[in-house]
Write a protein that holds these residues in place. Structure first.
Motif, short mmCIF file in Angstrom:
data_model
loop_
_atom_site.label_atom_id
_atom_site.label_comp_id
_atom_site.label_asym_id
_atom_site.label_seq_id
_atom_site.Cartn_x
_atom_site.Cartn_y
_atom_site.Cartn_z
N TYR A 66 0.87 -1.06 0.10
CA TYR A 66 0.06 0.03 -0.03
C TYR A 66 0.84 1.21 -0.07
N THR A 68 4.06 1.43 -1.80
CA THR A 68 5.07 1.73 -2.80
C THR A 68 4.26 2.46 -4.13
N PRO A 69 3.04 2.36 -4.11
CA PRO A 69 2.34 2.95 -5.25
C PRO A 69 2.53 4.37 -5.05
N GLY A 72 5.63 4.54 -7.18
CA GLY A 72 5.34 4.30 -8.57
C GLY A 72 4.84 5.25 -9.28
N LEU A 117 7.61 -4.15 -5.26
CA LEU A 117 8.08 -3.35 -6.35
C LEU A 117 7.32 -3.20 -7.54
N ASN A 119 4.11 -4.31 -7.81
CA ASN A 119 2.85 -3.53 -7.46
C ASN A 119 2.95 -1.90 -7.25
N GLY A 120 3.96 -1.52 -6.88
CA GLY A 120 4.08 -0.07 -6.74
C GLY A 120 4.17 0.65 -8.15
#
Length: 179
Positions: A66, A68-69, A72, A117, A119-120
């Protein structure tokens, strides 16, 4: 030109629908197995961890998923663009699930790291791509998001069923590999 634009709108939403459907399949399919795998007895192919240890790892994994986005999304906005960020994220997640399919602690931790990573990069940017398919104020935008979120729900439902079945009935790493 109108037909080209119309086909992009139609095929674009379905491409994003299926892309996110499979991502949700993998995410929820893996999550369905993670704690069960960690607490399962070693003789049954699990790691034999206590529920406290499993809960801590699960909490760390979910927390990083939750957070890392934010990174990103920033990188996509400033440097990469949404499409490249989604492709990078998808590739990292595929490598992560491939790593989880191997029976090794190094591969297990590497797989979780790659999933976080990936998912980010993936999560914040694919939803932004849906928003870019339609002009502001278009009545199609709500319909596009409805179709997109149906893919999320279908993928999550099927991931839990299929990966959960394979993980518990066939072998944990088959479930992880299916994800």
């Amino acid at each position: 030109i109108f037909l080209y634009f119309l086909s992009f709108l139609i095929f674009g939403i379905y491409l994003l629908f299926f892309t996110d459907m499979w991502e949700r399949f993998s995410y929820y399919g893996m999550r369905a197995l993670l704690v069960l795998f960690l607490v399962s007895e070693v003789s049954k192919g699990g790691l034999g961890w206590s529920s406290v240890q499993a809960g801590q790892l699960y909490g760390l994994y979910t927390g990083f998923v939750y957070v890392t986005p934010l990174i990103g999304g920033y990188l996509a906005d400033k440097f990469l663009g949404f499409r490249y960020a989604v492709m990078i994220g998808a590739a990292l997640m595929a490598l992560g699930h491939g790593s989880l399919a191997f029976d090794s602690m190094f591969a297990f931790y590497l797989g979780l790291l790659l999933l976080v990573l990936g998912n980010g990069f993936f999560k914040p940017n694919i939803s932004s791509m849906v928003g870019q398919l339609y002009p502001d104020g278009s009545p199609l935008k709500d319909s596009g998001y409805t179709i997109f979120y149906m893919g999320i729900n279908i993928g999550a439902f099927l991931g839990i069923l299929i990966c959960g079945y394979l993980g518990e009935r066939v072998g944990w790493h088959y479930g992880f590999g299916a994800a």
